[in-house]
Design an enzyme around this catalytic site. Structure first.
Site, PDB file in Angstrom:
ATOM      1  N   GLN A  21      53.099  32.498  32.625  1.00 12.44           N
ATOM      2  CA  GLN A  21      52.254  33.636  32.968  1.00 12.44           C
ATOM      3  C   GLN A  21      53.090  34.897  32.784  1.00 12.44           C
ATOM      4  OE1 GLN A  21      49.128  33.388  33.145  1.00 12.44           O
ATOM      5  NE2 GLN A  21      48.356  32.651  35.128  1.00 12.44           N
ATOM      6  N   SER A  22      52.450  35.993  32.385  1.00 10.57           N
ATOM      7  CA  SER A  22      53.202  37.184  31.976  1.00 10.57           C
ATOM      8  C   SER A  22      53.850  37.919  33.132  1.00 10.57           C
ATOM      9  CB  SER A  22      52.285  38.145  31.213  1.00 10.57           C
ATOM     10  OG  SER A  22      51.828  37.528  30.026  1.00 10.57           O
ATOM     11  N   SER A  23      53.309  37.813  34.335  1.00 11.72           N
ATOM     12  CA  SER A  23      53.861  38.555  35.473  1.00 11.72           C
ATOM     13  C   SER A  23      53.636  37.762  36.745  1.00 11.72           C
ATOM     14  CB  SER A  23      53.213  39.945  35.587  1.00 11.72           C
ATOM     15  OG  SER A  23      51.829  39.829  35.850  1.00 11.72           O
TER      16      SER A  23
END
Length: 759
Positions: A21-23
Site C-alpha cells: 500500500q502506498s501510505s
C-alpha cells in the site's frame, strides 16, 4: 496463457505473493484492498502450489512504489527471481509491484530469463512469451499514466482552492482556521497573542532578531509552540523560532501558497532523494495580501524583512548591517566618496582606535593600495557633534518617549507573566475537576489524576513566584518632581551622549535613526577630509575635518657589528644556529626583539648576505661539535673543553658563544686509546725522568717533540707520554728554548692540533 500451461517445474519453485500500500493512511483506511491482496495466497493454492512453497511478502506496506529505494520487500522479490527460486509472482495489479516503468521492465526481463510467471486479477502471463511481455509492458505504461493523471488532478484541485485562499494549510502558531471557507482568525488565547505582539513590538524597537531573542531570555518569557496541529506547548524561544515569526507573511494578514519547491537529486550513493528549496517572493504561486486580520500590516512586514536581510546579508557596496559593539561610530553607515563602496572598519593601536578603509577596485587578491584609509576618532567626533546640534531641541520629547517606551516594556513583561499565571490556574482547576470526577474505587485512574493535579499545582506556584519576582524588580514610578528634573536634564543631550550608561550600540542606533549614510572623501595629498551626512529626510550636510600631518617613520637599523658578525657566521652556520649565537651574546634586533631563524633570514636578505651552503666536497675528517666529539672519542665534554683550551685538540670558534668546530681526522682518533701502549708513561713519571716541570712537558707535546696519547677508559685515565730512547733532556733545546716555550702565546679562538713526533 492459461492454467494448463503451468509446468511442474514452476510448481517446484516458490509462489511469491507481493502486498503493498502506498501510505500508512491507506493501510489504516483502505483495509478492503489489503484484504484482497492477502487473498492472493488462496489463488496460489488453487493454481497448485503447496503451502510450504508459498511466501507472502508484505514488508512494503505503507511505502510508495515510485522507486525501489527503501522497498526491502521488492528487492527481496527481485533477488528470488534472479536466483531462479520463484515460479510465479502474484499481485493485485501491476502498479502494486512498481509505479516506475524502468523497475517494472527490469523485473519482466528477469522473469523472462528465469521462466517465472506473473499473475494478477486479470489473468496469468508468461514473460518469456513475446505477446504476454508486450501486454505486461502496456500495463506498466498505463499504470504510470494513471499515476500522472491522478497527481495532476489532485494538484490542480489544490492549486485552484489555494488561489481562492480557501485551502486549509497548517497555520503558524497564533492563527487558527474559522468556521467559514478560507476564514483565518487570530488565536483566541490572549497569552499566545500577547507573546506574538511582544515579538513585533520588540523588533520595532531593537531592530535585530538576536536582540529580541535575548530580551525574551533575559525576562524568562516562554513562547508558544504547536507542531503538526498538536497540543500547544510553552517553551523557551530559539533564535530560529523568532526569525520565522518575523518573516512569515501570514502574520501580516496575507495568504500564501507555494513558497517552497521540492527538487529530486541523486546522492553520492546513487539513491534518489528530495530536498526543499525556498523561493523568492516573485516566484510564490499564490500571494493574497489583506486576506485576513494580522498582527502587523503588509508594509511593516516588508520593512521588517528588509531589516533582517540587511542585518544578515548586507547589500554589497551599500550601507547597512546589524549594529555591533565596537567603538567605530560609523560602522555600517560609512561610504567611500571615491568609488561608492561601503567602508570597512578595523582597529589598531594600544587603545584600539577605530579606522575606516575602502579596499576599492584597485585591490586585487588582497594586494594593492587602499582606495581610502583614515583614522576614525576625529570623523566620529565631528559627526556626533553635528547630530547633537541638529537634535538639540528634541531632548525633552525624546525623554518623554523613552519613559513611555520603558513603561510599555515593563508592562508587556508583566502582562505576559500574568497571563501565564491565569493559564496555570486554569490547568490546575481542570486537573482538580478531573480528579474529583474519578470514581474513588478506581484507584488506578485516581493515582494518575492525582499526579496530574500535583504537577499543575507546582506549575501554578512557579508561575506565581515568577510574577511576584518580576513585580518586585520593577522600578518605582517617578513622581512629578523627578520627572521634571529628568526632562530638564535631558535638554543637555551632549551630557547624555557622553554618559557612562550610554553604550556604543545606543549611539549607533540613534545615528541610524537619523542618517541614511555618511560619505567620506579623503585624498592622500589633501590636508582635510570631507564628510557628507545624508539624512533620512533626503537632505545632506557637508563637513570638513583636518587630517593630522603624517609623521615620518623612524629608520630602524641593526647595529653594524651585529651585521658583520652575521656575515661571518653565515658562511659557516645556518640561520637557526646563528640566532642561538646572537641570543647567547645578548644581541637584539633593531626593534629590541630576540633573534630567531626568520629574523636572521630577514636580516641577511636586507643586507644581501648569502646563506650558508655546505661544501660539496668535504675535507678529510668529520667536523663535529663538543658534544659529538666527546661521544665519538669516549670522553666527557669537559675533557674536550679542557683539551681545546690547553691546545691539545684543534678547534675553531668564530665568536664567543658560537659552537666549536672540531675536525676528527684519523690522527686525532689514534691519540685516544683504551689501554696504555708500550713505552708510554704517565705525566708524573715523564717529569721525573726528564727533570723538567709539567708545563714544559705539555709545551713539548704541543710542539710535537714528544708523542702523547689520551687513555679514555679505566680508572687511571689521562695523558700517557712516550719518552726518547736515551731518556736524556739534552736531546731537547736548552734553557733558552724552555723560556721561549713558556712565553709563547697561543690564539684563544683557534687551537693548533698536537702533531706526533717524527721519531
Amino acid at each position: 496463457m492459461t492454467e494448463a500451461d503451468i509446468r511442474p517445474s514452476h510448481r517446484q519453485r516458490l509462489a511469491l505473493v507481493y502486498i503493498r500500500q502506498s501510505s500508512l493512511t491507506q493501510v489504516e483506511n483502505n483495509t478492503e484492498s489489503t484484504r484482497r491482496q492477502y487473498a492472493l495466497a488462496i489463488r496460489a493454492r488453487e493454481l497448485g502450489w503447496p503451502e510450504e512453497r508459498l511466501e507472502v511478502i508484505d514488508q512494503d506496506l505503507g511505502l510508495s512504489g515510485a522507486s525501489t529505494h527503501l522497498r526491502d520487500g521488492f528487492q527481496h522479490l527481485t533477488a528470488e527471481v534472479a536466483l531462479g527460486h520463484a515460479g510465479i509472482i502474484l499481485s493485485l495489479e501491476a502498479s502494486r509491484l512498481a509505479r516506475s516503468s524502468a523497475d517494472w521492465h527490469r523485473l519482466i526481463e528477469l522473469c523472462a530469463v528465469t521462466h517465472t510467471l506473473i499473475a494478477d486479477a486479470d489473468g496469468l502471463y508468461n514473460p518469456a512469451d513475446f505477446n504476454d511481455r508486450l501486454l505486461l509492458g502496456l500495463k506498466a505504461t498505463l499504470s504510470e499514466a494513471e499515476l500522472h493523471t491522478l497527481r495532476v488532478r489532485l494538484l490542480e484541485g489544490i492549486r485552484s482552492k489555494a488561489a481562492r485562499g480557501e485551502l486549509r494549510l497548517q497555520l503558524p502558531v497564533g492563527l487558527v482556521w474559522g468556521e467559514q471557507e478560507g476564514e483565518i482568525l487570530l488565536d483566541p488565547d490572549e497569552e499566545v497573542a500577547r507573546a506574538l505582539r511582544n515579538v513585533f513590538e520588540r523588533f520595532a524597537v531593537l531592530g535585530s532578531v538576536r536582540r529580541v531573542w535575548l530580551w525574551f531570555l533575559e525576562h524568562e518569557l516562554p513562547f508558544p509552540s504547536r507542531q503538526h496541529n498538536r497540543e500547544l506547548r510553552w517553551l523557551p524561544p530559539s533564535y530560529h523560532t523568532l526569525a520565522k515569526v518575523l518573516s512569515h507573511p501570514a502574520y501580516a494578514g496575507a495568504y500564501v501558497y507555494g513558497r517552497t519547491r521540492t527538487e529530486c537529486y541523486l546522492d553520492k550513493h546513487g539513491q534518489l532523494r528530495k530536498r526543499v528549496r525556498k523561493l523568492p517572493q516573485a516566484q510564490w504561486r499564490v500571494l493574497i495580501p489583506n486576506h485576513h486580520q494580522g498582527y502587523i500590516d503588509w508594509q511593516t512586514f516588508e520593512a521588517n524583512r528588509a531589516r533582517i536581510d540587511s542585518n544578515i546579508r548586507p547589500v554589497p557596496n551599500a550601507a547597512g548591517g546589524s549594529v555591533r559593539e565596537g567603538s567605530a561610530l560609523l560602522q555600517g553607515l560609512g561610504m567611500c566618496g571615491h568609488c561608492g563602496r561601503r567602508l570597512l572598519t578595523h582597529y589598531r593601536g594600544k587603545n584600539n582606535s577605530p579606522n575606516y578603509h575602502c579596499q576599492g577596485p584597485r585591490q586585487m587578491a588582497g594586494r594593492g593600495h587602499y582606495c581610502l584609509s583614515i583614522g576614525g576618532l576625529q570623523i566620529d567626533r565631528a559627526v556626533a557633534a553635528k547630530v547633537l546640534e541638529v537634535v538639540r531641541d528634541s531632548g525633552a520629547e525624546a525623554a518623554r518617549l523613552a519613559l513611555q517606551q520603558a513603561g510599555g516594556e515593563r508592562e508587556a513583561v508583566l502582562q505576559q507573566k500574568r497571563l501565564a499565571v491565569e493559564r496555570a490556574q486554569y490547568e490546575e482547576t481542570r486537573a482538580e475537576r478531573a480528579y474529583n470526577a474519578v470514581d474513588p474505587e478506581n484507584r488506578r485512574v485516581a493515582r494518575v489524576r492525582e499526579r496530574e493535579w500535583e504537577q499543575s499545582m507546582a506549575q501554578l506556584e512557579e508561575a506565581s513566584s515568577d510574577l511576584q519576582l518580576a513585580e518586585s524588580q520593577q522600578p518605582r514610578e517617578l513622581d512629578a518632581e523627578e520627572e521634571a528634573a529628568l526632562l530638564a536634564w535631558s535638554e543637555d543631550l551632549p551630557q547624555a551622549w557622553e554618559a557612562p550608561t550610554t553604550t556604543m550600540r545606543d549611539r549607533k542606533e540613534l545615528l541610524r535613526t537619523l542618517l541614511d549614510e555618511v560619505v567620506l572623501t579623503a585624498p592622500r595629498e589633501a590636508t582635510e577630509a570631507r564628510i557628507r551626512m545624508v539624512w533620512r529626510s533626503g537632505q545632506f550636510t557637508d563637513l570638513s575635518v583636518p587630517r593630522p600631518p603624517r609623521k615620518p617613520r623612524a629608520v630602524l637599523r641593526t647595529s653594524e657589528d651585529t651585521v658583520e658578525l652575521v656575515r661571518k657566521l653565515a658562511a659557516l652556520y645556518p640561520d637557526g644556529l646563528i640566532a642561538g649565537v646572537l641570543n647567547r651574546q645578548g644581541r637584539r634586533t633593531a626593534r629590541g626583539l630576540r633573534f630567531n631563524q626568520a629574523r636572521v633570514a630577514n636580516l641577511r636578505r636586507s643586507w644581501k648576505i648569502a646563506c650558508y651552503r655546505p661544501p660539496e666536497h668535504a675535507p678529510d675528517g668529520e667536523v663535529v661539535n663538543v658534544r659529538q666529539a666527546a661521544e665519538r672519542l669516549g670522553v666527557a665534554p669537559s675533557t674536550i673543553h679542557r683539551m681545546l683550551n690547553e691546545g691539545f685538540l684543534a678547534g675553531e670558534q668564530v665568536t664567543p658563544g658560537a659552537p666549536w668546530k672540531i675536525r676528527l681526522t684519523r690522527e686525532v682518533r689514534e691519540r685516544f686509546v683504551a689501554e696504555t701502549p708500550p713505552g708510554y708513561v704517565p705525566m708524573i713519571d715523564a717529569t721525573a725522568r726528564l727533570g723538567v716541570s709539567r708545563p714544559t712537558v705539555l709545551e713539548w707535546i704541543r710542539r710535537g717533540k714528544l708523542d702523547a696519547v689520551t687513555i679514555c677508559k679505566g680508572r687511571r685515565r689521562g695523558l700517557r707520554i712516550r719518552l726518547p730512547a736515551n731518556n736524556q733532556p739534552s736531546l731537547f733545546e736548552g734553557d733558552q728554548e724552555r723560556e721561549e716555550a713558556s712565553c709563547k702565546e697561543s690564539s684563544p679562538a683557534v687551537k693548533e692540533p698536537i702533531r706526533p713526533s717524527d721519531a
